[in-house]
Structure formats: C-alpha cells, structure tokens
Design a protein around this motif. Structure first.
Motif, PDB file in Angstrom:
ATOM      1  N   PRO A   2       0.801  -1.234   0.000  1.00 41.98           N
ATOM      2  CA  PRO A   2       0.000   0.000   0.000  1.00 41.98           C
ATOM      3  C   PRO A   2       0.833   1.284   0.000  1.00 41.98           C
ATOM      4  CG  PRO A   2      -0.640  -1.440   1.821  1.00 41.98           C
ATOM      5  CD  PRO A   2       0.508  -2.075   1.135  1.00 41.98           C
ATOM      6  N   THR A   3       1.983   1.251   0.640  1.00 40.51           N
ATOM      7  CA  THR A   3       2.837   2.438   0.661  1.00 40.51           C
ATOM      8  C   THR A   3       3.362   2.749  -0.734  1.00 40.51           C
ATOM      9  OG1 THR A   3       3.519   1.838   2.898  1.00 40.51           O
ATOM     10  CG2 THR A   3       4.842   3.487   1.767  1.00 40.51           C
ATOM     11  N   VAL A   4       3.763   1.731  -1.450  1.00 40.19           N
ATOM     12  CA  VAL A   4       4.257   1.918  -2.816  1.00 40.19           C
ATOM     13  C   VAL A   4       3.133   2.417  -3.703  1.00 40.19           C
ATOM     14  CG1 VAL A   4       5.228   0.735  -4.813  1.00 40.19           C
ATOM     15  CG2 VAL A   4       6.076   0.207  -2.524  1.00 40.19           C
ATOM     16  N   ARG A   5       1.945   1.874  -3.515  1.00 36.65           N
ATOM     17  CA  ARG A   5       0.807   2.339  -4.309  1.00 36.65           C
ATOM     18  C   ARG A   5       0.537   3.816  -4.071  1.00 36.65           C
ATOM     19  NH1 ARG A   5      -4.018  -2.073  -3.836  1.00 36.65           N
ATOM     20  NH2 ARG A   5      -2.942  -3.809  -4.847  1.00 36.65           N
ATOM     21  N   ARG A   6       0.633   4.238  -2.818  1.00 35.55           N
ATOM     22  CA  ARG A   6       0.393   5.642  -2.488  1.00 35.55           C
ATOM     23  C   ARG A   6       1.419   6.540  -3.178  1.00 35.55           C
ATOM     24  NH1 ARG A   6       1.200   5.605   2.875  1.00 35.55           N
ATOM     25  NH2 ARG A   6      -0.551   4.200   3.055  1.00 35.55           N
ATOM     26  N   TYR A   7       2.698   6.136  -3.124  1.00 36.36           N
ATOM     27  CA  TYR A   7       3.742   6.928  -3.777  1.00 36.36           C
ATOM     28  C   TYR A   7       3.569   6.955  -5.291  1.00 36.36           C
ATOM     29  CZ  TYR A   7       6.394   7.330   0.562  1.00 36.36           C
ATOM     30  OH  TYR A   7       6.789   7.622   1.829  1.00 36.36           O
ATOM     31  N   MET A   8       3.155   5.825  -5.860  1.00 33.19           N
ATOM     32  CA  MET A   8       2.953   5.769  -7.309  1.00 33.19           C
ATOM     33  C   MET A   8       1.791   6.668  -7.730  1.00 33.19           C
ATOM     34  SD  MET A   8       5.296   3.869  -8.550  1.00 33.19           S
ATOM     35  CE  MET A   8       4.853   3.154 -10.090  1.00 33.19           C
ATOM     36  N   SER A   9       0.754   6.742  -6.905  1.00 32.36           N
ATOM     37  CA  SER A   9      -0.373   7.611  -7.261  1.00 32.36           C
ATOM     38  C   SER A   9       0.021   9.077  -7.140  1.00 32.36           C
ATOM     39  CB  SER A   9      -1.583   7.299  -6.385  1.00 32.36           C
ATOM     40  OG  SER A   9      -1.319   7.616  -5.031  1.00 32.36           O
ATOM     41  N   GLN A  10       0.892   9.403  -6.170  1.00 30.73           N
ATOM     42  CA  GLN A  10       1.367  10.777  -6.047  1.00 30.73           C
ATOM     43  C   GLN A  10       2.278  11.164  -7.202  1.00 30.73           C
ATOM     44  OE1 GLN A  10       3.251  10.968  -2.235  1.00 30.73           O
ATOM     45  NE2 GLN A  10       1.328  11.018  -1.102  1.00 30.73           N
ATOM     46  N   VAL A  65       1.793   8.016 -12.273  1.00 28.59           N
ATOM     47  CA  VAL A  65       2.166   7.073 -13.325  1.00 28.59           C
ATOM     48  C   VAL A  65       1.049   6.929 -14.346  1.00 28.59           C
ATOM     49  CG1 VAL A  65       2.813   4.677 -13.775  1.00 28.59           C
ATOM     50  CG2 VAL A  65       3.732   5.858 -11.804  1.00 28.59           C
ATOM     51  N   GLY A  66      -0.204   6.979 -13.898  1.00 26.91           N
ATOM     52  CA  GLY A  66      -1.332   6.887 -14.826  1.00 26.91           C
ATOM     53  C   GLY A  66      -1.352   8.050 -15.795  1.00 26.91           C
ATOM     54  N   ASN A  67      -1.068   9.241 -15.284  1.00 29.95           N
ATOM     55  CA  ASN A  67      -1.023  10.430 -16.151  1.00 29.95           C
ATOM     56  C   ASN A  67       0.137  10.338 -17.134  1.00 29.95           C
ATOM     57  OD1 ASN A  67      -3.194  11.473 -14.766  1.00 29.95           O
ATOM     58  ND2 ASN A  67      -1.904  12.632 -13.349  1.00 29.95           N
ATOM     59  N   LEU A  68       1.247   9.810 -16.676  1.00 26.35           N
ATOM     60  CA  LEU A  68       2.410   9.658 -17.552  1.00 26.35           C
ATOM     61  C   LEU A  68       2.099   8.707 -18.706  1.00 26.35           C
ATOM     62  CD1 LEU A  68       5.442  10.236 -18.027  1.00 26.35           C
ATOM     63  CD2 LEU A  68       5.908   8.225 -16.630  1.00 26.35           C
ATOM     64  N   ALA A  69       1.443   7.589 -18.389  1.00 29.16           N
ATOM     65  CA  ALA A  69       1.102   6.617 -19.433  1.00 29.16           C
ATOM     66  C   ALA A  69       0.116   7.207 -20.431  1.00 29.16           C
ATOM     67  CB  ALA A  69       0.536   5.348 -18.799  1.00 29.16           C
ATOM     68  N   SER A  70      -0.863   7.955 -19.950  1.00 32.13           N
ATOM     69  CA  SER A  70      -1.843   8.533 -20.874  1.00 32.13           C
ATOM     70  C   SER A  70      -1.224   9.627 -21.742  1.00 32.13           C
ATOM     71  CB  SER A  70      -3.040   9.084 -20.097  1.00 32.13           C
ATOM     72  OG  SER A  70      -2.640  10.154 -19.274  1.00 32.13           O
ATOM     73  N   ASN A  71      -0.176  10.276 -21.258  1.00 32.38           N
ATOM     74  CA  ASN A  71       0.507  11.295 -22.062  1.00 32.38           C
ATOM     75  C   ASN A  71       1.436  10.688 -23.101  1.00 32.38           C
ATOM     76  OD1 ASN A  71      -0.750  13.353 -20.680  1.00 32.38           O
ATOM     77  ND2 ASN A  71       0.936  13.596 -19.213  1.00 32.38           N
ATOM     78  N   VAL A  72       1.913   9.496 -22.856  1.00 38.00           N
ATOM     79  CA  VAL A  72       2.862   8.856 -23.766  1.00 38.00           C
ATOM     80  C   VAL A  72       2.161   8.167 -24.928  1.00 38.00           C
ATOM     81  CG1 VAL A  72       4.554   6.975 -23.896  1.00 38.00           C
ATOM     82  CG2 VAL A  72       4.654   8.602 -22.023  1.00 38.00           C
ATOM     83  N   ILE A  73       0.938   7.704 -24.737  1.00 38.67           N
ATOM     84  CA  ILE A  73       0.241   6.914 -25.764  1.00 38.67           C
ATOM     85  C   ILE A  73       0.104   7.678 -27.088  1.00 38.67           C
ATOM     86  CG2 ILE A  73      -1.987   5.878 -26.341  1.00 38.67           C
ATOM     87  CD1 ILE A  73      -2.094   4.847 -23.470  1.00 38.67           C
ATOM     88  N   PRO A  74      -0.288   8.955 -27.114  1.00 44.87           N
ATOM     89  CA  PRO A  74      -0.366   9.646 -28.418  1.00 44.87           C
ATOM     90  C   PRO A  74       0.983   9.717 -29.138  1.00 44.87           C
ATOM     91  CG  PRO A  74      -1.539  10.901 -26.760  1.00 44.87           C
ATOM     92  CD  PRO A  74      -0.817   9.797 -26.052  1.00 44.87           C
TER      93      PRO A  74
END
Length: 71
Positions: free
Chosen positions: A40-48, A51-60
């Motif tokens: 859970p700690t790693v998940r919290r840091y990843m959400s901060q 990473v989801g925003n980074l992936a959505s920016n890279v797809i185009p």
C-alpha cells in the motif's frame, strides 16, 4: 542407437538451459514487481507520482511514431 540419442541430447542442452534461465529470470522479475506494487505504501507513492497520467501522455506519441514508421 543409444549413443546417437545421447549425443543429440547433449548438443541441445546448452540452449535449453539458457532459455530456461531466461524465462525463469523474467518470471522472477514479474513476481517481484507484483510483490512491490501490492504494498500500500508503494501504491500511495505511485499515485502521487502520477504514473497513470504519464502513461496517458505517452500513448499519443507512440501512436504518432507508429504512423510515421508505417510511411
């Protein structure tokens, strides 16, 4: 006949072992990443980190690259 089979098996074992080690290493890496990301700690840091925003920016950019490459 038996000696021929033994020689043929001995010649191919090096490649088989290398493939086994390679696939075993990949499986261990995937398992390790799964263990780390289940924390859970790693998940919290990843959400901060966003990473989801980074992936959505890279797809185009990736789609644009494949279109240029297809030309």
């Amino acid at each position: 006949m038996a000696m021929d089979l033994m020689e043929a098996a001995a010649n191919g074992t090096g490649n088989d072992k290398d493939t086994l080690y390679l696939l075993g290493g990949v499986a261990l890496m995937v398992f390790g990443v799964g263990l780390v990301l289940s924390n859970p700690t790693v998940r919290r840091y990843m959400s901060q980190f966003g990473v989801g925003n980074l992936a959505s920016n890279v797809i185009p950019d990736v789609e644009r690259y494949f279109k240029l490459r297809a030309m």
